[in-house]
Design a protein around this motif. Structure first.
Motif, mmCIF file in Angstrom:
data_model
loop_
_atom_site.group_PDB
_atom_site.id
_atom_site.type_symbol
_atom_site.label_atom_id
_atom_site.label_comp_id
_atom_site.label_asym_id
_atom_site.label_seq_id
_atom_site.Cartn_x
_atom_site.Cartn_y
_atom_site.Cartn_z
ATOM 1 N N CYS A 238 0.577 -1.167 -0.138
ATOM 2 C CA CYS A 238 0.283 0.085 -0.042
ATOM 3 C C CYS A 238 0.918 1.043 0.479
ATOM 4 C CB CYS A 238 -0.515 -0.305 1.002
ATOM 5 S SG CYS A 238 -0.008 0.159 3.072
ATOM 6 N N PHE A 246 -4.735 -7.555 4.581
ATOM 7 C CA PHE A 246 -5.791 -7.077 4.201
ATOM 8 C C PHE A 246 -6.662 -7.973 5.223
ATOM 9 C CE2 PHE A 246 -9.073 -5.158 1.089
ATOM 10 C CZ PHE A 246 -8.218 -3.961 0.844
ATOM 11 N N LEU A 261 -5.683 3.259 5.816
ATOM 12 C CA LEU A 261 -5.991 2.033 6.053
ATOM 13 C C LEU A 261 -6.283 1.572 7.488
ATOM 14 C CD1 LEU A 261 -4.261 -0.062 4.127
ATOM 15 C CD2 LEU A 261 -6.399 0.830 3.521
ATOM 16 N N VAL A 273 -2.069 5.111 2.366
ATOM 17 C CA VAL A 273 -1.671 4.678 1.671
ATOM 18 C C VAL A 273 -1.264 5.311 0.382
ATOM 19 C CG1 VAL A 273 -3.012 3.699 -0.881
ATOM 20 C CG2 VAL A 273 -3.687 3.407 1.548
ATOM 21 N N TYR A 277 0.080 2.839 -5.082
ATOM 22 C CA TYR A 277 -0.814 2.261 -4.671
ATOM 23 C C TYR A 277 -2.144 2.373 -4.724
ATOM 24 C CZ TYR A 277 4.244 0.320 -4.295
ATOM 25 O OH TYR A 277 5.466 0.635 -3.903
ATOM 26 N N SER A 278 -2.619 3.327 -4.609
ATOM 27 C CA SER A 278 -3.645 3.519 -4.287
ATOM 28 C C SER A 278 -5.014 2.725 -4.735
ATOM 29 C CB SER A 278 -4.337 5.169 -3.564
ATOM 30 O OG SER A 278 -4.044 5.433 -5.285
ATOM 31 N N VAL A 281 -5.100 -1.202 -3.463
ATOM 32 C CA VAL A 281 -5.883 -1.507 -2.276
ATOM 33 C C VAL A 281 -7.535 -0.618 -2.521
ATOM 34 C CG1 VAL A 281 -6.324 0.053 -0.332
ATOM 35 C CG2 VAL A 281 -4.459 -0.524 -1.136
#
Length: 289
Positions: A238, A246, A261, A273, A277-278, A281
């Motif tokens: 992330c 997760f 997160l 995040v 990488y958003s 996710v």
């Protein structure tokens, strides 16, 4: 931080495979064979000129020197083996031992040259020359042997894990093993008890649940190496510095500086995040939603 990381490396215990009796014997024999071939074929630093001998004489002389070197190495390794039965050396101690071993061999070679060849040169120059040659013909096979033994050790452990998996698949999937950058298993934990992993320099800290409290374990590796390995489980990258489990994410919220997160843990854990990488996710959230 770099100084701290450097000290951690030196204070770490050397891997056990360097102290296996079979590996010690193989390393000595390999070093002797390498030295004999290397000295007679390449004549490093013009060694044949220094000793003022023919090729045949160089071969005989180098064979005698190598046998002497083997004797020094055997005595050195016997002492090291006995010490290792009481305490395992760290990298700093092992490195000092290697330097001392090479220096003693160079000193012995210098003495043999003076007493048997009767060459009256400067003692310091003779020792420096012997030290250069000894270091060159010893360090290279030492490194090759260490890399080979490391590969053997890694292969053996991976085969052992595969065998355990074949014999008892249910048991093998319970614990998630973590390996360092050399492939040595350092830590294992139930995947469901792991919250996230955080990178710092060349180390990764694993945060996990232990007796209803948050604990952590440090291994030398990178998130890049671990990312692909962990992708088979419920872990997702992330952030440049974070991989999260997760299954432990209980809330995703959007703030001014990006996604956050919230981890289901005994203490508050908020993991950022990054933009890179958003999307991954969010896709994972939709897939598991």
């Amino acid at each position: 931080m770099h100084k701290f990381s450097f000290m951690l490396i030196w204070e770490k215990k050397i891997p056990e495979f360097l102290l296996f009796r079979k590996n010690i014997v193989n390393r000595i024999l390999f070093t002797a064979a390498f030295a004999l071939v290397f000295i007679n074929i390449y004549a490093p630093f013009g060694v044949n000129t220094w000793f003022n001998v023919t090729k045949l004489e160089l071969f005989l002389y180098s064979s005698g020197l190598i046998l002497t070197g083997i004797l020094v190495m055997v005595i050195s390794r016997i002492i090291m083996f006995q010490i290792s039965r009481k305490m395992r050396l760290n990298y700093l101690q092992y490195g000092v031992w290697e330097i001392a071993e090479i220096s003693i061999m160079a000193l012995v070679y210098t003495s043999l040259k003076i007493f048997f060849l009767h060459e009256k040169n400067d003692l310091v120059d003779d020792f420096v020359n012997s030290l250069q040659i000894t270091a060159l013909v010893v360090i290279i096979p030492y490194i090759i042997a260490a890399l080979y033994f490391s590969w053997q050790d890694k292969t053996r452990k991976l085969e052992s894990l595969e065998q355990q998996k074949d014999e008892n698949p249910a048991k093998a999937t319970k614990l998630l093993p973590f390996f360092d950058e050399k492939g040595v298993m350092r830590f294992s934990m139930f995947p469901s008890d792991i919250f996230y992993l955080e990178a710092a320099d060349n180390y990764v800290t694993i945060y996990f649940l232990n007796k209803q409290k948050v604990s952590h374990y440090l291994i030398r590796n990178s998130l890049k190496n671990l990312e692909e390995y962990l992708s088979e489980y419920s872990f997702i990258r992330c952030h440049r510095s974070f991989i999260v489990n997760f299954e432990k994410v209980k809330l995703i919220r959007k703030e001014k500086d990006g996604l956050k997160l919230e981890i289901d843990a005994p203490t508050e854990m908020i993991i950022p995040v990054s933009k890179t990488y958003s999307q991954g996710v969010l896709d994972e959230f939709v897939k598991n939603g």
